[in-house]
Design a protein around this motif. Sequence first.
Motif, PDB file in Angstrom:
ATOM      1  N   LEU A  72       0.827  -1.205   0.000  1.00  0.00           N
ATOM      2  CA  LEU A  72       0.000   0.000   0.000  1.00  0.00           C
ATOM      3  C   LEU A  72       0.867   1.263   0.000  1.00  0.00           C
ATOM      4  O   LEU A  72       0.501   2.281  -0.606  1.00  0.00           O
ATOM      5  N   LYS A  73       2.017   1.201   0.649  1.00  0.00           N
ATOM      6  CA  LYS A  73       2.947   2.328   0.658  1.00  0.00           C
ATOM      7  C   LYS A  73       3.609   2.496  -0.710  1.00  0.00           C
ATOM      8  O   LYS A  73       3.717   3.614  -1.234  1.00  0.00           O
ATOM      9  N   GLU A  76       1.861   4.411  -3.638  1.00  0.00           N
ATOM     10  CA  GLU A  76       1.765   5.869  -3.667  1.00  0.00           C
ATOM     11  C   GLU A  76       2.529   6.471  -4.839  1.00  0.00           C
ATOM     12  O   GLU A  76       2.086   7.450  -5.447  1.00  0.00           O
ATOM     13  N   ALA A 105      -8.327  -4.113   0.012  1.00  0.00           N
ATOM     14  CA  ALA A 105      -7.447  -3.048   0.510  1.00  0.00           C
ATOM     15  C   ALA A 105      -6.705  -2.373  -0.634  1.00  0.00           C
ATOM     16  O   ALA A 105      -6.544  -1.139  -0.650  1.00  0.00           O
ATOM     17  N   GLU A 108      -9.260  -0.225  -2.669  1.00  0.00           N
ATOM     18  CA  GLU A 108      -9.615   0.966  -1.884  1.00  0.00           C
ATOM     19  C   GLU A 108      -8.470   1.981  -1.887  1.00  0.00           C
ATOM     20  O   GLU A 108      -8.698   3.191  -1.980  1.00  0.00           O
ATOM     21  N   ARG A 109      -7.234   1.476  -1.803  1.00  0.00           N
ATOM     22  CA  ARG A 109      -6.070   2.366  -1.826  1.00  0.00           C
ATOM     23  C   ARG A 109      -5.922   3.028  -3.185  1.00  0.00           C
ATOM     24  O   ARG A 109      -5.571   4.219  -3.262  1.00  0.00           O
ATOM     25  N   CYS A 110      -6.202   2.291  -4.243  1.00  0.00           N
ATOM     26  CA  CYS A 110      -6.168   2.880  -5.579  1.00  0.00           C
ATOM     27  C   CYS A 110      -7.154   4.053  -5.668  1.00  0.00           C
ATOM     28  O   CYS A 110      -6.833   5.111  -6.230  1.00  0.00           O
ATOM     29  N   GLU A 112      -8.267   5.884  -3.155  1.00  0.00           N
ATOM     30  CA  GLU A 112      -7.750   6.975  -2.326  1.00  0.00           C
ATOM     31  C   GLU A 112      -6.663   7.768  -3.042  1.00  0.00           C
ATOM     32  O   GLU A 112      -6.527   8.981  -2.839  1.00  0.00           O
ATOM     33  N   LEU A 113      -5.894   7.090  -3.875  1.00  0.00           N
ATOM     34  CA  LEU A 113      -4.778   7.736  -4.579  1.00  0.00           C
ATOM     35  C   LEU A 113      -5.205   8.390  -5.885  1.00  0.00           C
ATOM     36  O   LEU A 113      -4.367   8.866  -6.646  1.00  0.00           O
TER      37      LEU A 113
END
Length: 248
Positions: A72-73, A76, A105, A108-110, A112-113
């Motif tokens: 997830l980091k 970014e 996860a 969802e992170r995609c 958010e970014l």
Amino acid sequence: MDFHCHLDLYPGAKAVSEEASRRNEFTWLVTTSPRAYEATSKVLGRLSRVLITPGLHPELVEQRAAELPQLLKLMEQATAVGEVGIDGSYRFKSSLAIQRKVFEAVVERCKELGGKTISIHSRGAAKEVLSILLKNPGFGTAVLHWFSGTLAEMEVAHKMGCWFSLGPGAFASTAGRALALRLPRDRVVPESDGPFANEGGVQVQPWSMNRTAHLLAESWGCSEPEALRTLTDNGRNLLEVMGWPRSQ
């Protein structure tokens, strides 16, 4: 072009990767774990026309779930993400719950970014993969690698704006050939899935696009040059979506 390849896992990976960089307009090197991504980036990261992306292969999730925060980091700063997804085959039934958690996860992170292009594994789990994508509008662009779902699932994916990457290995079965016939022609891009995919017992190479065009031409009932033009045009359109500079 090759939109899904494990260059780092070929025997003689460095030489194969250099050859792919020379031959291909674009090669997407998907990795199987965050640690693999970091190691591969150090060794092969300077190759032109090769995109290396962080992933966490669903077949490895049970052993490497602890690497999810690292993935997830890494996302970014990544241009794209892959290989990720869900494998619903019997062999990986025991890890389905953690696979689902990891894939959710990532998607969802995609979101958010601001959206990422994702190379997605969906063997035996197309319905679940599409459901998770639908729950996260704004996740970006899905490229369904070696799609093997039903025609109904394919239609849902097409309406969602998904792309489909496939290579020579997808034509080995009757079901694979039948599905290739029905894939939306404006959404198909070439892949090799090497070194895992094979044709006639021989490893598929990252520069297999012409072979894919030949097989698609047979399925589509068109000429090989026409199928090759379609793959080239589609690939370039997808690269624009990804923001990949053609000058590389």
